[in-house]
Design an enzyme around this catalytic site. Sequence first.
Site, PDB file in Angstrom:
ATOM      1  N   GLY A  69       1.008  -0.816  -0.043  1.00 55.16           N
ATOM      2  CA  GLY A  69      -0.144   0.524  -0.024  1.00 55.16           C
ATOM      3  C   GLY A  69       1.013   1.250  -0.295  1.00 55.16           C
ATOM      4  O   GLY A  69       0.598   1.811  -0.669  1.00 55.16           O
ATOM      5  N   ASN A 149      -8.489   3.771   8.289  1.00 54.79           N
ATOM      6  CA  ASN A 149      -7.921   2.836   9.454  1.00 54.79           C
ATOM      7  C   ASN A 149      -7.959   2.654  10.520  1.00 54.79           C
ATOM      8  O   ASN A 149      -7.256   2.164  11.508  1.00 54.79           O
ATOM      9  CB  ASN A 149      -6.264   2.496   8.522  1.00 54.79           C
ATOM     10  CG  ASN A 149      -6.117   3.275   8.371  1.00 54.79           C
ATOM     11  OD1 ASN A 149      -5.848   4.808   8.217  1.00 54.79           O
ATOM     12  ND2 ASN A 149      -4.993   3.673   8.958  1.00 54.79           N
ATOM     13  N   GLN A 178      -8.148  -0.436   2.620  1.00 55.20           N
ATOM     14  CA  GLN A 178      -9.140  -1.556   3.952  1.00 55.20           C
ATOM     15  C   GLN A 178     -10.081  -1.725   3.657  1.00 55.20           C
ATOM     16  O   GLN A 178     -10.904  -2.570   4.112  1.00 55.20           O
ATOM     17  CB  GLN A 178      -8.901   0.007   5.268  1.00 55.20           C
ATOM     18  CG  GLN A 178      -8.288   0.387   6.615  1.00 55.20           C
ATOM     19  CD  GLN A 178      -7.413  -0.697   6.868  1.00 55.20           C
ATOM     20  OE1 GLN A 178      -8.214  -2.146   7.491  1.00 55.20           O
ATOM     21  NE2 GLN A 178      -6.037  -0.521   7.135  1.00 55.20           N
ATOM     22  N   SER A 199      -3.443  -3.939  -1.188  1.00 59.24           N
ATOM     23  CA  SER A 199      -2.227  -4.083   0.434  1.00 59.24           C
ATOM     24  C   SER A 199      -2.432  -5.829   0.320  1.00 59.24           C
ATOM     25  O   SER A 199      -3.408  -5.941   0.827  1.00 59.24           O
ATOM     26  CB  SER A 199      -1.233  -3.605   1.014  1.00 59.24           C
ATOM     27  OG  SER A 199      -0.514  -4.799   1.800  1.00 59.24           O
ATOM     28  N   HIS A 201      -0.644  -8.447   2.750  1.00 58.95           N
ATOM     29  CA  HIS A 201      -1.120  -8.622   3.860  1.00 58.95           C
ATOM     30  C   HIS A 201      -2.711  -7.831   4.752  1.00 58.95           C
ATOM     31  O   HIS A 201      -2.568  -8.560   5.456  1.00 58.95           O
ATOM     32  CB  HIS A 201       0.174  -7.717   4.738  1.00 58.95           C
ATOM     33  CG  HIS A 201       0.090  -6.720   5.513  1.00 58.95           C
ATOM     34  ND1 HIS A 201      -0.131  -6.212   6.378  1.00 58.95           N
ATOM     35  CD2 HIS A 201       0.562  -5.451   4.668  1.00 58.95           C
ATOM     36  CE1 HIS A 201      -0.216  -4.961   6.642  1.00 58.95           C
ATOM     37  NE2 HIS A 201       0.407  -4.863   5.389  1.00 58.95           N
ATOM     38  N   THR A 237      12.106  -6.969  -9.982  1.00 59.06           N
ATOM     39  CA  THR A 237      11.220  -8.948 -10.223  1.00 59.06           C
ATOM     40  C   THR A 237      10.397  -8.742  -9.312  1.00 59.06           C
ATOM     41  O   THR A 237      10.562  -8.776  -8.373  1.00 59.06           O
ATOM     42  CB  THR A 237      11.858  -9.497  -9.984  1.00 59.06           C
ATOM     43  OG1 THR A 237      13.817  -9.490 -10.390  1.00 59.06           O
ATOM     44  CG2 THR A 237      12.618 -10.778  -9.961  1.00 59.06           C
ATOM     45  N   CYS A 323       0.841   2.532  12.052  1.00 60.85           N
ATOM     46  CA  CYS A 323       2.404   3.045  11.016  1.00 60.85           C
ATOM     47  C   CYS A 323       2.692   4.226  12.393  1.00 60.85           C
ATOM     48  O   CYS A 323       3.666   4.674  12.011  1.00 60.85           O
ATOM     49  CB  CYS A 323       1.938   3.976  10.012  1.00 60.85           C
ATOM     50  SG  CYS A 323       1.409   2.543   8.835  1.00 60.85           S
TER      51      CYS A 323
END
Length: 380
Positions: A69, A149, A178, A199, A201, A237, A323
């Site tokens: 994210g 969030n 979210q 994102s 996870h 990659t 965060c």
Amino acid sequence: MIYFDNSATTQMTEGVLETFLKVSQSINWNPSSLHSLGDQAAGLLQQSRQQIASLLSVSSQEIFFTSGGTEGDNWAIKGTAIEKSFYGKHLITTTIEHPAVKESMHQLEQLGFEVTYLPVDKKGIVSVEALKKAIRPDTIMVSVMAINNEIGSIQPLTEIGEILKEHPSIHFHVDAVQAIGKMPLLLGENSRIDIATFSGHKFHGPKGVGFVYLKKGRKLAPLLNGGGQEAGLRSGTENVAGIAAMGKALRLVLSDMAEKQRTQRKIKDYLTEELQKYPKVVFFSNKEGAPHILCYALKGIRGEVMVHAFEKQEIYISTTSACSSRNKTSSSTLGAMNVPESLATSAVRVSLSDTNTMDEAKQFIKEFDVLYDQFQAINA
């Protein structure tokens, strides 16, 4: 253990972990290589891209893989600024965005761009009329998150999209990190959303992998240059195992989504009803918000004290955003909602996933009752 910190990260489910391990062991090749092993990796990469696109009802040419994210938000905002600076240097966002958005905006301000930060009401929702009035001839982007969030407020994306239909040159970016499995999110031809960031996870996928939806016809300047991966827009990659596992996680979380949302909503409502019985509990989340986030405070008790008290009982919650929690700062969202600092520092967040149960919620309330009495005794 009871894990109620799913807005920070979710646990990989067994099936997703199996996919990650299997691909890591059997198709651990570079998808850019010309030999047959590279072809295997490239084939799986494209299969995963198509799977994700199909689940979101968009074209596979509109899905670009990232590290998550934060990169996605940075790319959407700075990539727009670089690509469209000739047409204007004004961007619009809100005061409750994730740091990945706000800090990207701050960096652009240092480079000569101008940003309008729209306020929110007491429920943490941005005013559509205020946004409409903020649009200028030199506006190149509007960036509004889908679900906050910290308190779970759902932003009026459809209404914002209707306004932006009158301004087709403006990029409409949505931080949808979210949103997966928590709310309907219309993308594609019938949506005004141009860019959306995700994102893995956050929906039981691996960390370090995510994707960006970029509507066909919209342009972003690349932030990462190099080998020309992802159609030249995101070099590096690709994490094939992580991407394959993320695709599976997305499929699983979207299956029976309505029922999963109902279950989380019931748990949230139960927690709210029980916590309302305590006179010193104050709520910041509202009933109309996302089904998985409940933000509240116990007056006079700092958030980190509450977090560690629950941790001793092997119940894991958080202060507001993961965060910023280690910085010991109060919630930026609550500050934007004009919540007094003394109360904002007491805020904690319970965030659910489809793996949580009502029995866990009942155990949480049982432990809260004990803690409430202990804290009352201390304050007395």
